[in-house]
Design an enzyme around this catalytic site. Structure first.
Site, mmCIF file in Angstrom:
data_model
loop_
_atom_site.group_PDB
_atom_site.id
_atom_site.type_symbol
_atom_site.label_atom_id
_atom_site.label_comp_id
_atom_site.label_asym_id
_atom_site.label_seq_id
_atom_site.Cartn_x
_atom_site.Cartn_y
_atom_site.Cartn_z
ATOM 1 N N THR A 1 0.823 -1.212 0.000
ATOM 2 C CA THR A 1 0.000 0.000 0.000
ATOM 3 C C THR A 1 0.856 1.261 0.000
ATOM 4 O O THR A 1 1.997 1.233 0.485
ATOM 5 C CB THR A 1 -0.907 0.002 1.255
ATOM 6 N N ASP A 2 0.290 2.356 -0.481
ATOM 7 C CA ASP A 2 1.006 3.644 -0.424
ATOM 8 C C ASP A 2 1.116 4.159 1.007
ATOM 9 O O ASP A 2 1.901 5.070 1.283
ATOM 10 C CB ASP A 2 0.320 4.696 -1.320
ATOM 11 N N GLU A 3 0.330 3.564 1.934
ATOM 12 C CA GLU A 3 0.309 4.079 3.305
ATOM 13 C C GLU A 3 1.637 3.869 4.026
ATOM 14 O O GLU A 3 1.904 4.515 5.042
ATOM 15 C CB GLU A 3 -0.866 3.468 4.081
ATOM 16 N N TYR B 1 -1.695 -0.505 10.964
ATOM 17 C CA TYR B 1 -1.864 -1.166 9.651
ATOM 18 C C TYR B 1 -0.663 -0.883 8.754
ATOM 19 O O TYR B 1 -0.016 -1.795 8.245
ATOM 20 C CB TYR B 1 -3.155 -0.681 8.974
ATOM 21 N N LYS C 1 2.316 -3.374 7.230
ATOM 22 C CA LYS C 1 2.565 -3.547 5.784
ATOM 23 C C LYS C 1 4.019 -3.172 5.468
ATOM 24 O O LYS C 1 4.691 -3.830 4.675
ATOM 25 C CB LYS C 1 1.605 -2.696 4.948
#
Ligand code: NAD
Ligand code: TYD
Length: 354
Positions: free
Chosen positions: A131-133, A157, A161
């Protein structure tokens, strides 16, 4: 060429689109959808392809290393597209341990099984979907996330990741495992579990329930249609350079409150309600802890090297998405009963008191 591909998390939102694409496009591949069927996994997402001869479902937990190793050996898996994860930021704030277990240890278990089984096989690939997060948050109107942006995760989260991404790179550097990673922006489309912004708000507009906007609704997300993500995954799995990372994004930034008003406009129109009717449902609630201000992706590398482009425009796909949820109320009712309903009621207790 014949290949046995393991897709993890294939009963979830993005995974089901990836499984569908691979099963239909590659009849020579045997596609093994491995999923634990948590609250977010639903085999109804794959009803249309479950009878295809190259589709197989395996119920298993990615954390269970012995089972994973047996599956790799028995099915002679030579490619992995790894999507299984705990994926909702709000849940990670309440229960970070589950995120560390599934997202970190689960990924490690798949990497270790791949390393053991692929020692003498050159025609392999481990593709990790991220994810970009992991890059943290951007200021308004500044840079975009590139593949070189330093990792700076803020939520449990995104921290889980980021950790799993590091393990994937470590297996490439240390054991020369054939790995590739992609980091994608927010997805939307059919079959997304209605705890995420777009399906949750469509469902609440239909049922005339409150639309809880976190903070002032000024946070920005870059939205990508899920089928565009699935096509990028297909390209990267087959043509991505080993050891590389590719960013995937829609170049489609929306402030939450503007997107919510757009959703209201489309949904009201499709329900034949007066213009702006559901705006009264908007309520501003306490902001999410550590709420990242802005995500925005630069996907130049993917476009330049592999020729990927998002298809169709956002307005068309958003309308198509709203129509899908309106036409699939059985699916929505099915997934919003039971465990999820209790979770949601606890989260927004004060809103649902009446
Ligand atoms: P999702 O929550 O809809 O689906 C996750 C799936 O994983 C479910 O089917 C669930 O049953 C399965 N799963 C969970 N724990 C498992 C376990 N221990 N063993 C086996 N299966 C398990 O998630 P999604 O939105 O489809 O996201 C898929 C992947 O894409 C995730 O890795 C996520 O981090 C990443 N991603 C998502 C988005 C997004 O906008 N949704 C954006 C970028 C990246
Ligand atoms: P979400 O769909 O949870 O995705 P992510 O947190 O991974 O970006 O949320 C998208 C944005 O919408 C995010 O800024 C949080 C906000 N949001 C709300 O304002 N209210 C809600 O009820 C939800 C679920 C999200």
């Amino acid at each position: 060429m014949q290949r046995n591909i393991l897709i993890t998390g294939g009963a979830g939102f993005i995974g089901s689109h990836v499984v569908r694409l691979f099963v239909n496009k590659y009849p020579n591949y045997q596609i093994y959808n491995l999923d634990e069927l948590t609250y977010a996994g639903n085999l109804a997402n794959l009803k249309d392809i479950e009878q295809k001869p190259n589709y197989h479902f395996i119920k298993a937990d990615i954390i269970d290393f012995e089972s994973i190793l047996n599956i790799f050996r028995e099915k002679q898996i030579c490619g992995v597209i790894h999507l299984a994860a705990e994926s909702h930021v709000d849940r990670s704030i309440k229960d970070p341990f589950t995120f560390a277990k599934t997202n970190v240890l689960g990924t490690l278990s798949l990497l270790q099984a791949s390393k053991i089984c692929w020692e003498n096989n050159k025609d392999t690939r481990f593709y990790h979907i991220s994810t970009d997060e992991v890059y943290g948050a951007l200021e308004m109107n500044t840079d975009l996330f590139t593949e070189e942006t330093k990792y700076s995760p803020h939520s449990p989260y995104s921290a889980s990741k980021a950790s799993s991404d590091h393990f994937v790179r470590a297996f490439y550097d240390t054991y020369e495992l054939n790995t590739v990673i992609s980091n994608c922006s927010n997805n939307y489309g059919p079959y997304q579990f209605p705890e995420k912004l777009i399906p949750l708000f469509i469902n609440n507009i239909v049922n005339e329930k409150p639309l809880p906007v976190y903070g002032k609704g000024e946070n920005v997300r870059d939205w990508l249609f899920v089928e565009d993500h699935a096509r990028a995954i297909d390209l990267i799995f087959h043509k991505g350079q080993t050891g590389e990372t590719y960013n995937i994004g829609g170049s489609n930034e929306w402030k939450n409150i503007d997107l919510i008003k757009e959703l209201i406009k489309i949904t009201d129109e499709l329900l034949h309600r007066p213009k702006g009717y559901s705006e009264k449902l908007i309520i501003y609630v306490t902001d999410r802890a550590g709420h990242d201000l802005r995500y925005a992706i630069d996907s130049t590398k993917l476009q330049r090297e592999l020729g990927w482009q998002p298809q169709q425009d956002f307005q068309t796909n958003l309308r198509l998405t709203v129509e899908w949820y309106l036409q699939n109320s059985d699916w929505l009712n099915n997934v919003t009963s039971g465990e999820y309903l209790n979770y949601y009621k606890t989260m927004y207790n004060e809103i649902y008191e009446n």
